[in-house]
Design a protein around this motif. Structure first.
Motif, PDB file in Angstrom:
ATOM      1  N   LEU A 261       0.829  -1.204   0.000  1.00 44.09           N
ATOM      2  CA  LEU A 261       0.000   0.000   0.000  1.00 44.09           C
ATOM      3  C   LEU A 261       0.864   1.255   0.000  1.00 44.09           C
ATOM      4  N   ASP A 262       1.969   1.195   0.721  1.00 40.28           N
ATOM      5  CA  ASP A 262       2.886   2.341   0.756  1.00 40.28           C
ATOM      6  C   ASP A 262       3.514   2.578  -0.609  1.00 40.28           C
ATOM      7  N   LEU A 263       3.843   1.506  -1.324  1.00 38.93           N
ATOM      8  CA  LEU A 263       4.440   1.630  -2.652  1.00 38.93           C
ATOM      9  C   LEU A 263       3.431   2.157  -3.672  1.00 38.93           C
ATOM     10  N   ILE A 264       2.162   1.765  -3.557  1.00 39.20           N
ATOM     11  CA  ILE A 264       1.145   2.238  -4.495  1.00 39.20           C
ATOM     12  C   ILE A 264       0.932   3.738  -4.345  1.00 39.20           C
ATOM     13  N   GLY A 265       0.919   4.216  -3.110  1.00 41.42           N
ATOM     14  CA  GLY A 265       0.677   5.632  -2.885  1.00 41.42           C
ATOM     15  C   GLY A 265      -0.681   6.049  -3.413  1.00 41.42           C
ATOM     16  N   ASN A 266      -0.702   7.029  -4.325  1.00 40.07           N
ATOM     17  CA  ASN A 266      -1.954   7.484  -4.930  1.00 40.07           C
ATOM     18  C   ASN A 266      -2.343   6.670  -6.154  1.00 40.07           C
ATOM     19  N   GLY A 267      -1.572   5.636  -6.463  1.00 40.14           N
ATOM     20  CA  GLY A 267      -1.875   4.818  -7.631  1.00 40.14           C
ATOM     21  C   GLY A 267      -3.090   3.940  -7.429  1.00 40.14           C
ATOM     22  N   TYR A 268      -3.387   3.142  -8.440  1.00 43.17           N
ATOM     23  CA  TYR A 268      -4.561   2.259  -8.414  1.00 43.17           C
ATOM     24  C   TYR A 268      -4.143   0.804  -8.202  1.00 43.17           C
ATOM     25  N   ARG A 269      -3.197   0.336  -9.046  1.00 43.49           N
ATOM     26  CA  ARG A 269      -2.806  -1.067  -8.999  1.00 43.49           C
ATOM     27  C   ARG A 269      -1.323  -1.210  -8.667  1.00 43.49           C
ATOM     28  N   GLY A 274       4.229  -7.108 -15.481  1.00 45.48           N
ATOM     29  CA  GLY A 274       2.998  -7.385 -16.209  1.00 45.48           C
ATOM     30  C   GLY A 274       1.918  -8.081 -15.414  1.00 45.48           C
ATOM     31  N   ARG A 275       2.265  -8.591 -14.250  1.00 42.92           N
ATOM     32  CA  ARG A 275       1.266  -9.281 -13.418  1.00 42.92           C
ATOM     33  C   ARG A 275       0.647  -8.291 -12.441  1.00 42.92           C
ATOM     34  N   ARG A 276      -0.676  -8.302 -12.348  1.00 41.73           N
ATOM     35  CA  ARG A 276      -1.375  -7.441 -11.392  1.00 41.73           C
ATOM     36  C   ARG A 276      -1.406  -8.126 -10.022  1.00 41.73           C
ATOM     37  N   ILE A 277      -0.946  -7.432  -9.011  1.00 41.20           N
ATOM     38  CA  ILE A 277      -0.809  -8.015  -7.677  1.00 41.20           C
ATOM     39  C   ILE A 277      -1.979  -7.616  -6.771  1.00 41.20           C
ATOM     40  N   ALA A 278      -2.307  -6.320  -6.721  1.00 38.45           N
ATOM     41  CA  ALA A 278      -3.353  -5.823  -5.825  1.00 38.45           C
ATOM     42  C   ALA A 278      -3.835  -4.479  -6.346  1.00 38.45           C
ATOM     43  N   TYR A 279      -4.978  -4.049  -5.817  1.00 39.32           N
ATOM     44  CA  TYR A 279      -5.505  -2.747  -6.227  1.00 39.32           C
ATOM     45  C   TYR A 279      -6.166  -2.056  -5.044  1.00 39.32           C
ATOM     46  N   ARG A 280      -6.190  -0.713  -5.111  1.00 36.29           N
ATOM     47  CA  ARG A 280      -6.807   0.103  -4.062  1.00 36.29           C
ATOM     48  C   ARG A 280      -8.243   0.421  -4.418  1.00 36.29           C
ATOM     49  N   GLY A 286     -10.420  10.203  -1.317  1.00 35.66           N
ATOM     50  CA  GLY A 286      -9.203   9.684  -1.921  1.00 35.66           C
ATOM     51  C   GLY A 286      -8.360   8.811  -1.030  1.00 35.66           C
ATOM     52  N   THR A 287      -8.685   8.750   0.259  1.00 36.35           N
ATOM     53  CA  THR A 287      -7.942   7.856   1.143  1.00 36.35           C
ATOM     54  C   THR A 287      -8.316   6.414   0.837  1.00 36.35           C
ATOM     55  N   THR A 288      -7.478   5.495   1.265  1.00 41.59           N
ATOM     56  CA  THR A 288      -7.684   4.092   0.930  1.00 41.59           C
ATOM     57  C   THR A 288      -8.821   3.486   1.743  1.00 41.59           C
ATOM     58  N   LEU A 289      -9.767   2.872   1.033  1.00 40.60           N
ATOM     59  CA  LEU A 289     -10.822   2.108   1.684  1.00 40.60           C
ATOM     60  C   LEU A 289     -10.346   0.695   1.976  1.00 40.60           C
TER      61      LEU A 289
END
Length: 300
Positions: A261-269, A274-280, A286-289
């Motif tokens: 989550l810290d690495l994603i920051g304001n990102g989405y995925r 090429g592999r999708r690991i997780a998404y916000r 705008g805070t993380t749910l």
């Protein structure tokens, strides 16, 4: 239009219209039959039921009482609104309410589609966070819903492509197409028939790791006797190892979730090569749910 005997499908026999959770609804779904919402459990693909819990229900043993979850409650409330949106987008055929059906030659095969539409059917869903649902119009949607719709198609004989209409988070409307697959339908029928044969023969499925299995085991006793019960040493070893592993894994999962989550920051995925690991998913500000993982087969 409400369900009536005027509704005709190629292979379906209309049993009636029942309120979810009512005695009539339970009766139509009980006994030695498999409904569209149960076939995924037969195949070991349901997030809500297991083969073990479904077997106990069909065999007449105690099962946890039906409880309307918050997601189901809102799904029922949104159903007419979602249906109205589908009807507005597809006015070429009327959208008809319907009821519970059984196959004319296989009375143990039953289904309750949400709506009939022209040559096909429409299944309506509500998802608070959209986990497992891909972009609008894609073929990315939860596999247990594919099982449900395919069983409905096969029961009623409506083999034209069906529609999944879903509302995500109260505002994101999407549609998906479910193609009928005769080979998959045959495999499902075979699995369902073998499952019902196991119910008749008293062949209980093994205990698995599904929460539905544990909850079913919880309601089997009808009292408590003041006595000790000797259990196998191997089971004790698994008990100790599982609890120790759970404590270690829980701490590691919390740590790695925080790192991702810290690495994603304001990102989405979060992606890797090429592999999708997780998404916000996010709150209105705008805070993380929540941080949601992609299943491995959906991550490519």
């Amino acid at each position: 239009m409400t369900a009536s005997t005027e509704l005709v499908t190629p292979t379906g026999v209309l049993l009636g219209t029942f309120t979810p959770g009512s005695p009539e609804w339970e009766e139509a779904r009980g006994g030695l039959c498999i409904t569209a919402t149960e076939i995924a459990a037969v195949l070991g693909l349901s997030p809500w039921q297991s083969r073990f819990s479904l077997w106990h229900k069909k065999a007449g043993f105690a099962t946890p009482p039906f409880e309307l979850s918050r997601e189901m409650k809102w799904g029922i409330r949104f159903e007419d609104d979602i249906a109205e949106e589908f009807a507005e987008r597809h006015p070429e055929h009327p959208l008809l309410e319907t009821g519970t059906w059984q196959h004319r030659d296989r009375p143990w095969q039953r289904a309750t589609p949400d709506r009939l539409w022209g040559p096909g059917l429409v299944e309506i869903k509500y998802s608070p966070l959209g986990e497992g649902w891909g972009p609008d119009g894609s073929d990315e949607f939860p596999v247990h819903y594919r099982c449900q719709v395919l069983w409905q198609q096969d029961t009623l004989g409506l083999l034209e492509p069906a529609s999944l209409a879903v509302l995500i988070g109260g505002w994101d409307y999407r549609e998906y197409t479910v193609e009928y697959d005769p080979e998959d339908a045959e495999l499902m029928r075979k699995a369902a028939r073998e499952f019902l044969d196991d119910v008749t023969a008293g062949n209980r499925p093994p205990i698995d790791g599904a929460d539905a299995t544990y909850q079913t085991i919880r309601v089997q006793p009808d009292g408590r006797e003041d006595r000790d019960v000797e259990i196998p040493f191997g089971t004790v070893c698994r008990w100790d190892a599982a609890y120790e592993a759970h404590q270690a894994a829980s701490a590691e999962l919390t740590a790695v979730r925080g790192e991702v989550l810290d690495l994603i920051g304001n990102g989405y995925r979060a992606v890797c090569e090429g592999r999708r690991i997780a998404y916000r998913t996010v709150n209105p500000d705008g805070t993380t749910l929540a941080l949601q993982p992609y299943r491995r087969k959906d991550a490519a």
